[in-house]
Design a protein around this motif. Structure first.
Motif, PDB file in Angstrom:
ATOM      1  N   THR A  28      10.342 -12.280  30.906  1.00 31.35           N
ATOM      2  CA  THR A  28      11.305 -11.578  30.148  1.00 31.35           C
ATOM      3  C   THR A  28      10.410 -10.736  29.052  1.00 31.35           C
ATOM      4  O   THR A  28      11.085  -9.982  28.446  1.00 31.35           O
ATOM      5  CB  THR A  28      12.633 -12.296  29.562  1.00 31.35           C
ATOM      6  N   GLN A  29       9.124 -10.912  28.883  1.00 26.47           N
ATOM      7  CA  GLN A  29       8.487 -10.346  27.840  1.00 26.47           C
ATOM      8  C   GLN A  29       7.929  -8.894  28.322  1.00 26.47           C
ATOM      9  O   GLN A  29       7.892  -8.542  29.413  1.00 26.47           O
ATOM     10  CB  GLN A  29       7.215 -11.126  27.273  1.00 26.47           C
TER      11      GLN A  29
ATOM     12  N   SER B 100      20.772  -3.511  30.357  1.00 25.93           N
ATOM     13  CA  SER B 100      19.742  -4.057  31.348  1.00 25.93           C
ATOM     14  C   SER B 100      20.052  -5.644  31.318  1.00 25.93           C
ATOM     15  O   SER B 100      20.274  -6.115  30.357  1.00 25.93           O
ATOM     16  CB  SER B 100      18.453  -3.443  31.269  1.00 25.93           C
ATOM     17  N   PRO B 101      19.376  -6.301  32.453  1.00 20.07           N
ATOM     18  CA  PRO B 101      19.392  -7.670  32.459  1.00 20.07           C
ATOM     19  C   PRO B 101      18.577  -8.236  31.235  1.00 20.07           C
ATOM     20  O   PRO B 101      18.811  -9.422  30.777  1.00 20.07           O
ATOM     21  CB  PRO B 101      18.780  -8.003  33.639  1.00 20.07           C
ATOM     22  N   ALA B 102      17.526  -7.391  30.776  1.00 14.37           N
ATOM     23  CA  ALA B 102      16.907  -7.890  29.690  1.00 14.37           C
ATOM     24  C   ALA B 102      17.813  -7.950  28.281  1.00 14.37           C
ATOM     25  O   ALA B 102      17.315  -8.677  27.094  1.00 14.37           O
ATOM     26  CB  ALA B 102      15.546  -6.990  29.271  1.00 14.37           C
ATOM     27  N   PHE B 103      18.871  -7.415  28.122  1.00 11.90           N
ATOM     28  CA  PHE B 103      19.791  -7.474  27.268  1.00 11.90           C
ATOM     29  C   PHE B 103      20.246  -8.934  26.957  1.00 11.90           C
ATOM     30  O   PHE B 103      20.325  -9.624  25.881  1.00 11.90           O
ATOM     31  CB  PHE B 103      21.047  -6.757  27.593  1.00 11.90           C
ATOM     32  N   ALA B 104      20.199  -9.914  28.084  1.00 10.74           N
ATOM     33  CA  ALA B 104      20.541 -11.131  28.033  1.00 10.74           C
ATOM     34  C   ALA B 104      19.199 -11.974  27.995  1.00 10.74           C
ATOM     35  O   ALA B 104      18.984 -13.042  28.798  1.00 10.74           O
ATOM     36  CB  ALA B 104      21.356 -11.811  29.178  1.00 10.74           C
ATOM     37  N   GLN B 105      18.050 -11.671  27.178  1.00 11.95           N
ATOM     38  CA  GLN B 105      16.896 -12.414  27.196  1.00 11.95           C
ATOM     39  C   GLN B 105      17.105 -13.921  26.870  1.00 11.95           C
ATOM     40  O   GLN B 105      17.720 -14.236  25.736  1.00 11.95           O
ATOM     41  CB  GLN B 105      16.168 -11.673  26.344  1.00 11.95           C
TER      42      GLN B 105
ATOM     43  N   ALA C  69      30.849  -6.086  28.447  1.00 14.55           N
ATOM     44  CA  ALA C  69      31.312  -5.940  29.646  1.00 14.55           C
ATOM     45  C   ALA C  69      31.014  -4.637  30.102  1.00 14.55           C
ATOM     46  O   ALA C  69      30.537  -3.987  31.258  1.00 14.55           O
ATOM     47  CB  ALA C  69      32.523  -6.540  29.822  1.00 14.55           C
ATOM     48  N   TRP C  70      31.762  -3.597  29.268  1.00 11.66           N
ATOM     49  CA  TRP C  70      31.695  -2.242  29.582  1.00 11.66           C
ATOM     50  C   TRP C  70      30.147  -1.595  29.743  1.00 11.66           C
ATOM     51  O   TRP C  70      29.954  -0.991  30.806  1.00 11.66           O
ATOM     52  CB  TRP C  70      32.646  -1.356  28.508  1.00 11.66           C
TER      53      TRP C  70
END
Length: 114
Positions: free
Chosen positions: A113-114, A22-27, A13-14
């Protein structure tokens, strides 16, 4: 929630709040069963052109385009004209059978997401 899980959740969250993730973190996970069912790897690879563009090339071309997901989902569900050379997307019957809108969305969401 265990102490380690809390630490990980707070840290994530931090990082998101600080703009360091980035949003890619949650691929999304690879939809292996759908990829196999639709025989995607007969023509595509993750990162190199083969008989068709790689998933990474598709993502690079369409990731930021408005309505690209919907267009790609339709093409996946119905087949379509060639956008990358001479080979069109085969009809579903020639790939592995009909594909639901939800399954098409899952595949395209992952590809982008690739």
């Amino acid at each position: 929630m265990h102490a380690r899980q809390k630490q990980l959740a707070i840290g994530t969250a931090w990082l998101l709040a600080a703009g360091l993730a980035s949003p890619a973190f949650a691929q999304p996970p690879e939809p292996t069963d759908l990829i196999d069912q639709q025989h995607c790897m007969f023509c595509h690879t993750i990162d190199a052109p083969f008989l068709a563009p790689s998933f990474r090339q598709i993502a690079d071309r369409y990731r930021e385009k408005p309505n690209a997901s919907e267009m790609l989902e339709q093409k996946l569900r119905l087949g379509g004209k060639a956008h990358w050379g001479d080979m069109p997307m085969p009809l579903p019957a020639d790939r592995g059978g009909p594909l639901s809108p939800e399954d098409a969305h899952t595949l395209i969401d992952w590809v982008l997401t690739q």
